[in-house]
Design a protein around this motif. Structure first.
Motif, PDB file in Angstrom:
ATOM      1  N   MET A  68     119.746  17.440 -86.265  1.00 42.09           N
ATOM      2  CA  MET A  68     120.083  18.098 -85.019  1.00 42.09           C
ATOM      3  C   MET A  68     121.090  17.225 -84.279  1.00 42.09           C
ATOM      4  SD  MET A  68     117.714  19.609 -81.876  1.00 42.09           S
ATOM      5  CE  MET A  68     116.227  19.231 -82.663  1.00 42.09           C
ATOM      6  N   ILE A  69     122.035  17.871 -83.614  1.00 42.42           N
ATOM      7  CA  ILE A  69     123.061  17.165 -82.855  1.00 42.42           C
ATOM      8  C   ILE A  69     122.646  17.125 -81.384  1.00 42.42           C
ATOM      9  CG2 ILE A  69     125.501  17.116 -82.175  1.00 42.42           C
ATOM     10  CD1 ILE A  69     125.053  16.684 -85.174  1.00 42.42           C
ATOM     11  N   TYR A  70     122.692  15.918 -80.791  1.00 38.67           N
ATOM     12  CA  TYR A  70     122.317  15.689 -79.400  1.00 38.67           C
ATOM     13  C   TYR A  70     123.559  15.311 -78.589  1.00 38.67           C
ATOM     14  CZ  TYR A  70     117.433  15.256 -80.898  1.00 38.67           C
ATOM     15  OH  TYR A  70     116.185  15.486 -81.418  1.00 38.67           O
ATOM     16  N   ALA A  71     123.576  15.715 -77.327  1.00 42.03           N
ATOM     17  CA  ALA A  71     124.585  15.257 -76.370  1.00 42.03           C
ATOM     18  C   ALA A  71     123.836  14.529 -75.266  1.00 42.03           C
ATOM     19  CB  ALA A  71     125.366  16.426 -75.802  1.00 42.03           C
ATOM     20  N   VAL A  72     124.325  13.341 -74.911  1.00 45.55           N
ATOM     21  CA  VAL A  72     123.646  12.530 -73.908  1.00 45.55           C
ATOM     22  C   VAL A  72     124.668  12.061 -72.876  1.00 45.55           C
ATOM     23  CG1 VAL A  72     122.171  10.518 -73.530  1.00 45.55           C
ATOM     24  CG2 VAL A  72     122.119  11.685 -75.742  1.00 45.55           C
ATOM     25  N   PRO A  73     124.474  12.407 -71.591  1.00 45.15           N
ATOM     26  CA  PRO A  73     125.348  11.843 -70.562  1.00 45.15           C
ATOM     27  C   PRO A  73     125.115  10.335 -70.528  1.00 45.15           C
ATOM     28  CG  PRO A  73     123.526  13.032 -69.553  1.00 45.15           C
ATOM     29  CD  PRO A  73     123.423  13.236 -71.032  1.00 45.15           C
ATOM     30  N   SER A  74     126.186   9.567 -70.457  1.00 40.19           N
ATOM     31  CA  SER A  74     126.051   8.134 -70.660  1.00 40.19           C
ATOM     32  C   SER A  74     126.846   7.314 -69.653  1.00 40.19           C
ATOM     33  CB  SER A  74     126.530   7.802 -72.066  1.00 40.19           C
ATOM     34  OG  SER A  74     126.640   6.424 -72.267  1.00 40.19           O
ATOM     35  N   GLN A  75     126.314   6.129 -69.393  1.00 37.93           N
ATOM     36  CA  GLN A  75     127.031   5.105 -68.651  1.00 37.93           C
ATOM     37  C   GLN A  75     126.695   3.784 -69.323  1.00 37.93           C
ATOM     38  OE1 GLN A  75     126.336   5.062 -64.453  1.00 37.93           O
ATOM     39  NE2 GLN A  75     128.006   3.653 -64.102  1.00 37.93           N
ATOM     40  N   ASN A  76     127.681   3.180 -69.954  1.00 40.04           N
ATOM     41  CA  ASN A  76     127.499   1.915 -70.674  1.00 40.04           C
ATOM     42  C   ASN A  76     126.392   2.001 -71.732  1.00 40.04           C
ATOM     43  OD1 ASN A  76     129.515   0.745 -69.063  1.00 40.04           O
ATOM     44  ND2 ASN A  76     128.011   0.250 -67.496  1.00 40.04           N
ATOM     45  N   PHE A  77     126.359   3.080 -72.471  1.00 40.96           N
ATOM     46  CA  PHE A  77     125.385   3.340 -73.542  1.00 40.96           C
ATOM     47  C   PHE A  77     123.944   3.443 -73.060  1.00 40.96           C
ATOM     48  CE2 PHE A  77     128.803   2.607 -76.513  1.00 40.96           C
ATOM     49  CZ  PHE A  77     128.525   3.563 -77.472  1.00 40.96           C
ATOM     50  N   HIS A  78     123.761   3.679 -71.773  1.00 37.02           N
ATOM     51  CA  HIS A  78     122.452   4.009 -71.221  1.00 37.02           C
ATOM     52  C   HIS A  78     122.507   5.473 -70.812  1.00 37.02           C
ATOM     53  CE1 HIS A  78     122.258  -0.350 -70.897  1.00 37.02           C
ATOM     54  NE2 HIS A  78     120.944  -0.210 -70.891  1.00 37.02           N
ATOM     55  N   VAL A  79     121.364   6.142 -70.838  1.00 40.54           N
ATOM     56  CA  VAL A  79     121.328   7.540 -70.415  1.00 40.54           C
ATOM     57  C   VAL A  79     121.755   7.603 -68.956  1.00 40.54           C
ATOM     58  CG1 VAL A  79     119.887   9.573 -70.082  1.00 40.54           C
ATOM     59  CG2 VAL A  79     119.501   8.091 -72.045  1.00 40.54           C
ATOM     60  N   GLY A  80     122.768   8.431 -68.689  1.00 36.50           N
ATOM     61  CA  GLY A  80     123.278   8.555 -67.325  1.00 36.50           C
ATOM     62  C   GLY A  80     122.238   9.136 -66.392  1.00 36.50           C
ATOM     63  N   ASN A  81     122.302   8.738 -65.135  1.00 45.47           N
ATOM     64  CA  ASN A  81     121.314   9.173 -64.160  1.00 45.47           C
ATOM     65  C   ASN A  81     121.420  10.654 -63.835  1.00 45.47           C
ATOM     66  OD1 ASN A  81     119.148   7.868 -63.140  1.00 45.47           O
ATOM     67  ND2 ASN A  81     120.110   7.333 -61.197  1.00 45.47           N
ATOM     68  N   HIS A  82     122.610  11.205 -63.852  1.00 45.55           N
ATOM     69  CA  HIS A  82     122.765  12.633 -63.546  1.00 45.55           C
ATOM     70  C   HIS A  82     123.651  13.273 -64.601  1.00 45.55           C
ATOM     71  CE1 HIS A  82     123.818  16.377 -61.545  1.00 45.55           C
ATOM     72  NE2 HIS A  82     122.743  16.192 -60.812  1.00 45.55           N
ATOM     73  N   PHE A  83     123.256  14.445 -65.021  1.00 49.80           N
ATOM     74  CA  PHE A  83     123.896  15.162 -66.123  1.00 49.80           C
ATOM     75  C   PHE A  83     125.419  15.239 -66.009  1.00 49.80           C
ATOM     76  CE2 PHE A  83     125.127  19.206 -68.141  1.00 49.80           C
ATOM     77  CZ  PHE A  83     124.702  18.949 -69.426  1.00 49.80           C
ATOM     78  N   SER A  84     125.942  15.806 -64.934  1.00 48.19           N
ATOM     79  CA  SER A  84     127.389  16.037 -64.883  1.00 48.19           C
ATOM     80  C   SER A  84     128.160  14.944 -64.157  1.00 48.19           C
ATOM     81  CB  SER A  84     127.684  17.394 -64.235  1.00 48.19           C
ATOM     82  OG  SER A  84     127.234  17.405 -62.905  1.00 48.19           O
ATOM     83  N   ARG A  85     127.499  13.890 -63.721  1.00 46.79           N
ATOM     84  CA  ARG A  85     128.201  12.822 -63.005  1.00 46.79           C
ATOM     85  C   ARG A  85     128.365  11.554 -63.833  1.00 46.79           C
ATOM     86  NH1 ARG A  85     124.624  13.848 -57.902  1.00 46.79           N
ATOM     87  NH2 ARG A  85     125.563  15.780 -57.203  1.00 46.79           N
ATOM     88  N   SER A  86     127.911  11.556 -65.045  1.00 48.67           N
ATOM     89  CA  SER A  86     128.031  10.374 -65.895  1.00 48.67           C
ATOM     90  C   SER A  86     129.463  10.225 -66.387  1.00 48.67           C
ATOM     91  CB  SER A  86     127.070  10.482 -67.075  1.00 48.67           C
ATOM     92  OG  SER A  86     125.749  10.506 -66.602  1.00 48.67           O
TER      93      SER A  86
END
Length: 149
Positions: free
Chosen positions: A1-19
């Motif tokens: 399965m293919i995943y999309a993850v909002p990211s900041q410095n390879f950490h999960v971003g705090n907010h979906f569309s603001r990463s």
């Protein structure tokens, strides 16, 4: 399965569309693509771009910390699974098989403004109609304190 993850410095971003970037990875946690955001994009462009990325990369699941109710509804409409991530999680250390699945839009946050993508009106502000305020003027938000002249 293919995943999309909002990211900041390879950490999960705090907010979906603001990463600042999106990481596309597979279920073996192999990173396939890192897609940077253009900082000048407004929120409507980012949300539209998210939906385009989901289609282009055949994303079947998204991992989020925080997300708006409307965007969550759009993901459900596209039959994309949504999973909740723990705070400050390193993307390559996520246990994708044990993340809790989000199944209801109640997980999402209400919009801070009434701005709608594609509308001719921009976001409205309560303060935009008031030019000067004094200490004694009541306002929709209550009495404003510490206004100095």
């Amino acid at each position: 399965m293919i995943y999309a993850v909002p990211s900041q410095n390879f950490h999960v971003g705090n907010h979906f569309s603001r990463s600042p970037q999106i990481v596309i990875m597979d279920d073996r946690q192999q990173v396939r693509h890192i897609i940077p955001w253009n900082e000048s994009d407004n929120s409507c462009n980012k949300k539209n771009r998210w939906m385009a990325i989901i289609g282009t990369y055949h994303v079947k699941a998204v991992v989020v910390r925080h997300i708006g109710k409307k965007m969550l509804g759009h993901l459900f409409d596209k039959e994309v699974k949504v999973f909740a991530s723990p705070a400050k999680a390193l993307i390559t250390a996520l246990d994708l098989k044990n993340l809790p699945e989000i199944r209801d839009t109640e997980y999402g946050r209400e919009s801070r403004n009434n701005h709608r993508c594609g509308s001719k009106r921009g976001p409205t502000s309560v303060l935009s109609t008031t030019s000067t305020l004094s200490r004694s003027q009541p306002h929709k938000l209550g009495v404003i304190k510490r206004v100095y002249q």
